[in-house]
Motif scaffolding. Sequence first.
Motif, PDB file in Angstrom:
ATOM      1  N   GLY A   1       0.811  -1.222   0.000  1.00 34.36           N
ATOM      2  CA  GLY A   1       0.000   0.000   0.000  1.00 34.36           C
ATOM      3  C   GLY A   1       0.839   1.265   0.000  1.00 34.36           C
ATOM      4  N   ALA A   2       1.846   1.308   0.882  1.00 39.22           N
ATOM      5  CA  ALA A   2       2.705   2.503   0.964  1.00 39.22           C
ATOM      6  C   ALA A   2       3.526   2.681  -0.312  1.00 39.22           C
ATOM      7  CB  ALA A   2       3.622   2.405   2.183  1.00 39.22           C
ATOM      8  N   SER A   3       4.065   1.592  -0.827  1.00 37.33           N
ATOM      9  CA  SER A   3       4.859   1.701  -2.051  1.00 37.33           C
ATOM     10  C   SER A   3       3.957   2.060  -3.233  1.00 37.33           C
ATOM     11  CB  SER A   3       5.620   0.406  -2.326  1.00 37.33           C
ATOM     12  OG  SER A   3       4.736  -0.668  -2.583  1.00 37.33           O
ATOM     13  N   HIS A   4       2.742   1.578  -3.207  1.00 33.53           N
ATOM     14  CA  HIS A   4       1.817   1.912  -4.297  1.00 33.53           C
ATOM     15  C   HIS A   4       1.575   3.421  -4.336  1.00 33.53           C
ATOM     16  CE1 HIS A   4      -0.896   0.333  -7.360  1.00 33.53           C
ATOM     17  NE2 HIS A   4      -1.584   1.444  -7.133  1.00 33.53           N
ATOM     18  N   TYR A   5       1.398   4.013  -3.176  1.00 29.86           N
ATOM     19  CA  TYR A   5       1.209   5.466  -3.120  1.00 29.86           C
ATOM     20  C   TYR A   5       2.409   6.187  -3.739  1.00 29.86           C
ATOM     21  CZ  TYR A   5       0.631  10.197  -1.383  1.00 29.86           C
ATOM     22  OH  TYR A   5       0.525  11.564  -1.312  1.00 29.86           O
ATOM     23  N   LEU A   6       3.610   5.818  -3.326  1.00 34.15           N
ATOM     24  CA  LEU A   6       4.816   6.496  -3.834  1.00 34.15           C
ATOM     25  C   LEU A   6       4.963   6.332  -5.342  1.00 34.15           C
ATOM     26  CD1 LEU A   6       7.413   5.662  -1.060  1.00 34.15           C
ATOM     27  CD2 LEU A   6       6.396   7.890  -1.566  1.00 34.15           C
ATOM     28  N   ILE A   7       4.746   5.141  -5.832  1.00 31.07           N
ATOM     29  CA  ILE A   7       4.901   4.878  -7.263  1.00 31.07           C
ATOM     30  C   ILE A   7       3.836   5.627  -8.062  1.00 31.07           C
ATOM     31  CG2 ILE A   7       4.740   3.074  -9.033  1.00 31.07           C
ATOM     32  CD1 ILE A   7       5.899   1.173  -6.770  1.00 31.07           C
ATOM     33  N   ASP A   8       2.596   5.598  -7.569  1.00 33.29           N
ATOM     34  CA  ASP A   8       1.505   6.208  -8.325  1.00 33.29           C
ATOM     35  C   ASP A   8       1.484   7.731  -8.265  1.00 33.29           C
ATOM     36  OD1 ASP A   8       0.783   3.656  -9.056  1.00 33.29           O
ATOM     37  OD2 ASP A   8      -1.352   3.987  -8.683  1.00 33.29           O
ATOM     38  N   ARG A   9       2.244   8.331  -7.389  1.00 28.01           N
ATOM     39  CA  ARG A   9       2.398   9.791  -7.442  1.00 28.01           C
ATOM     40  C   ARG A   9       3.255  10.170  -8.649  1.00 28.01           C
ATOM     41  NH1 ARG A   9      -0.164  13.628  -6.473  1.00 28.01           N
ATOM     42  NH2 ARG A   9       1.413  14.971  -5.589  1.00 28.01           N
ATOM     43  N   ARG A  10       3.880   9.210  -9.252  1.00 20.68           N
ATOM     44  CA  ARG A  10       4.635   9.254 -10.515  1.00 20.68           C
ATOM     45  C   ARG A  10       5.988   9.942 -10.440  1.00 20.68           C
ATOM     46  NH1 ARG A  10      -0.516   9.963 -13.697  1.00 20.68           N
ATOM     47  NH2 ARG A  10      -1.311   7.828 -13.737  1.00 20.68           N
ATOM     48  N   GLU A  11       6.086  11.065  -9.797  1.00 18.92           N
ATOM     49  CA  GLU A  11       7.357  11.792  -9.766  1.00 18.92           C
ATOM     50  C   GLU A  11       8.479  10.961  -9.134  1.00 18.92           C
ATOM     51  OE1 GLU A  11      10.010  14.826 -10.658  1.00 18.92           O
ATOM     52  OE2 GLU A  11       8.031  14.355 -11.456  1.00 18.92           O
ATOM     53  N   PRO A  12       8.241  10.267  -8.007  1.00 13.36           N
ATOM     54  CA  PRO A  12       9.330   9.444  -7.448  1.00 13.36           C
ATOM     55  C   PRO A  12       9.797   8.350  -8.416  1.00 13.36           C
ATOM     56  CG  PRO A  12       7.633   9.803  -5.795  1.00 13.36           C
ATOM     57  CD  PRO A  12       7.082  10.321  -7.097  1.00 13.36           C
ATOM     58  N   LEU A  13       8.854   7.727  -9.115  1.00 12.28           N
ATOM     59  CA  LEU A  13       9.231   6.682 -10.074  1.00 12.28           C
ATOM     60  C   LEU A  13       9.979   7.289 -11.266  1.00 12.28           C
ATOM     61  CD1 LEU A  13       9.232   3.742 -10.994  1.00 12.28           C
ATOM     62  CD2 LEU A  13       6.966   4.135 -11.998  1.00 12.28           C
ATOM     63  N   ARG A  14       9.525   8.430 -11.740  1.00  8.91           N
ATOM     64  CA  ARG A  14      10.210   9.094 -12.856  1.00  8.91           C
ATOM     65  C   ARG A  14      11.654   9.414 -12.474  1.00  8.91           C
ATOM     66  NH1 ARG A  14      12.394  13.409 -13.978  1.00  8.91           N
ATOM     67  NH2 ARG A  14      11.552  14.525 -12.209  1.00  8.91           N
ATOM     68  N   ARG A  15      11.832   9.962 -11.264  1.00 10.30           N
ATOM     69  CA  ARG A  15      13.192  10.297 -10.803  1.00 10.30           C
ATOM     70  C   ARG A  15      14.056   9.040 -10.679  1.00 10.30           C
ATOM     71  NH1 ARG A  15      12.250  13.067  -5.646  1.00 10.30           N
ATOM     72  NH2 ARG A  15      10.091  13.363  -6.154  1.00 10.30           N
ATOM     73  N   ALA A  16      13.469   7.966 -10.157  1.00  8.95           N
ATOM     74  CA  ALA A  16      14.213   6.712 -10.025  1.00  8.95           C
ATOM     75  C   ALA A  16      14.607   6.178 -11.394  1.00  8.95           C
ATOM     76  CB  ALA A  16      13.383   5.676  -9.264  1.00  8.95           C
TER      77      ALA A  16
END
Length: 163
Positions: A106-121
């Motif tokens: 659940g917590a990781s889903h939130y971070l990934i789906d905010r998109r910016e953290p995944l884009r930066r990664a």
Amino acid sequence: MMHTSIDSAAGRAARYAALLGLMRAGANFGDHITQSGRDAVLKAATDAAPVTYKGEQYGTRAGRAACLRHSLTYTATQAAVIGVGARALGVRLPAGRLLAALAVTGASHYLIDRREPLRRACDAIGKGEFYRHNSGGINGSYLMDQAVHHLIEAVACLIPAAD
């Protein structure tokens, strides 16, 4: 060195396989069916990159709220599918460990789906070009999103599958 009988190792492997199948099914349903259309559109909105939905513009606050709602319904869907499936299969899962695994997804889903953290990664590991690719039926950001969700679920399932 800890020695484990083949039976207990096979039991853990069977628990893990059942749990992973159920968690993935719940995740897919939660991500694509349970999620509201509004939350799907708004969940990545920021003040720097606002999103227009039904003629109104939304920024960071609305994006965070939409992503939180989606992450909660996504996780609840996973929990429901796992609960029903585990009961039907007669698979016992330690409640505390299952809750820990669901908290991870659940917590990781939130971070990934905010998109910016995944884009930066993706940028940091040299996958930014693929993340931004969106043509010929290939949506790189969606594929990267799903790949990371699947990996995290696979790792999270180890938590309740262990003895």
